[in-house]
Design a protein around this motif. Structure first.
Motif: not given
Length: 394
Positions: A73, A76, A248, A367-369
């Motif tokens: 992560r 990325d 985001d 977002a994506g946390w």
């Protein structure tokens, strides 16, 4: 604490993905002894074995899986920003260089950045210069007012901060495997949450996790949002925004609330009924600052030309309460916030004919946390406290 040595972390990820020290060494352009040394150091930091070493190859242990998830992560987030500046930086950039870049970007001054990092100014300057030399481009514009980061530098700085936040999360995830409470939870608290939801959730959390570090940061929404997007804040609790201010982030509604107008119990208007906003134009008010959802609704309830001109702006319910008790000021806050003040007889609800629109109260995250177990527990307790708040004002 997991090493922030980016090369070691890339080597670890390569071994996990190839199952081979030899293949990992080829991929990362290092020697096999260097791979072995990197793994040994990481395993010491991680508190145990990251791989099962078999004659068929290297296979991640449960501890290795936890670290691999966070390392992937992190890269990325980081690597696209590095590549956007210069593909070479993906191979050469180091954590100290990126830490210096972040500090210079935030302070726009090498001396101030050095003070923040407790380093000598030449050390910080050299770290940034090395990044510029490797990328063959300037990362800052030198002006008479200071040094200004380029667009790509701003993006890289934010991505690096988020990547480092993932590695902090890795420390907490690995500690969970050993039954330890590591890392801190950082909550961005908007006014309503500080008086209604958070106190109950925090006391329950402390009973379950006696030593987990918790930091509550209050401030204007814009500042909290900036901290959230940089990875300095884990989540924001309070009034949600419509429309979503930026793509985001993610908002999770917990309950809806309306506004209430308050006064001291013996206020001259306390026993009046059927009041309209236009009747209150000449009254002094305590309201939230401009740019908040509460203030937008307050301003909208007055007809053109009837808006009050005597205003004190504050987000503190305590300050509002004391001003209202000492004067004829009126206050406009959320019903959930006013519940405790009214139930204790400190303040009274003024009967005003206003059809307040409901506003959503909830959580805002990146977002994506991906939360750690400690953060997930805190979120669950907040959701439960929010449900109690919802029922109390229903």
């Amino acid at each position: 604490m997991i090493s922030r040595n980016l090369r070691h972390l890339r080597v670890f990820m390569a071994v996990a993905e190839t199952g081979s020290v030899t293949h990992a060494a080829d991929r990362c352009h290092v020697s096999q002894p260097a791979v072995t040394q990197a793994l040994n150091k990481l395993e010491q930091n991680a508190g145990g074995a990251l791989f099962d070493r078999t004659r068929h190859g290297f296979f991640t242990t449960p501890r290795g899986d936890v670290l691999l998830n966070r390392v992937r992560r992190a890269f990325d987030l980081l690597d696209p920003a590095l590549d956007d500046v210069s593909p070479r930086l993906v191979l050469t950039a180091t954590a100290p260089q990126l830490t210096a870049l972040i500090a210079v970007r935030e302070t726009e001054n090498f001396t101030l950045a050095a003070l923040r990092l407790n380093l000598a100014q030449p050390t910080v300057h050299r770290a940034v210069s090395q990044l510029e030399q490797e990328s063959v481009r300037a990362l800052f514009e030198r002006t008479s007012y200071g040094i200004i980061p380029t667009r790509q530098t701003r993006a890289l700085s934010q991505s690096a901060q988020l990547a480092f936040a993932e590695l902090d999360q890795a420390d907490a995830d690995l500690a969970e495997l050993d039954g330890r409470e590591v890392g801190r939870i950082v909550v961005g608290a908007l006014p309503l949450s500080r008086s209604v939801i958070l106190p109950h959730a925090l006391t329950q959390f402390r009973a379950l996790r006696p030593i987990q570090n918790i930091t509550v940061i209050d401030g204007p929404y814009s500042e909290l949002l900036g901290g959230l997007r940089r990875g300095d804040i884990d989540f924001i609790l309070g009034a949600l925004r419509d429309p979503l201010p930026i793509a985001d982030i993610v908002q999770e509604p917990l309950f809806s609330d309306r506004l209430t107008i308050l006064c001291r119990p013996d206020h001259p208007l306390a026993d009046r009924t059927g009041l309209k906003p236009s009747d209150l134009s000449d009254t002094p008010w305590v309201v939230t600052r401009e740019g908040t959802p509460t203030r937008a609704q307050f301003d909208a309830c007055f007809d053109n030309g009837t808006a009050p001109i005597s205003l004190i702006e504050t987000g503190s319910i305590l300050l509002m309460r004391e001003i209202l008790l000492a004067s004829d000021h009126l206050g406009c806050i959320s019903t959930a916030q006013s519940h405790a003040e009214i139930s204790k007889g400190l303040l009274a609800r003024l009967n005003v004919d206003v059809d307040w629109a409901r506003r959503p109260i909830g959580l805002t995250t990146r977002a994506g946390w991906m939360a750690t177990k400690g953060q997930a527990l805190m979120l669950d307790l907040i959701r439960a406290a929010a449900e109690e708040a919802r029922q109390s004002i229903a």
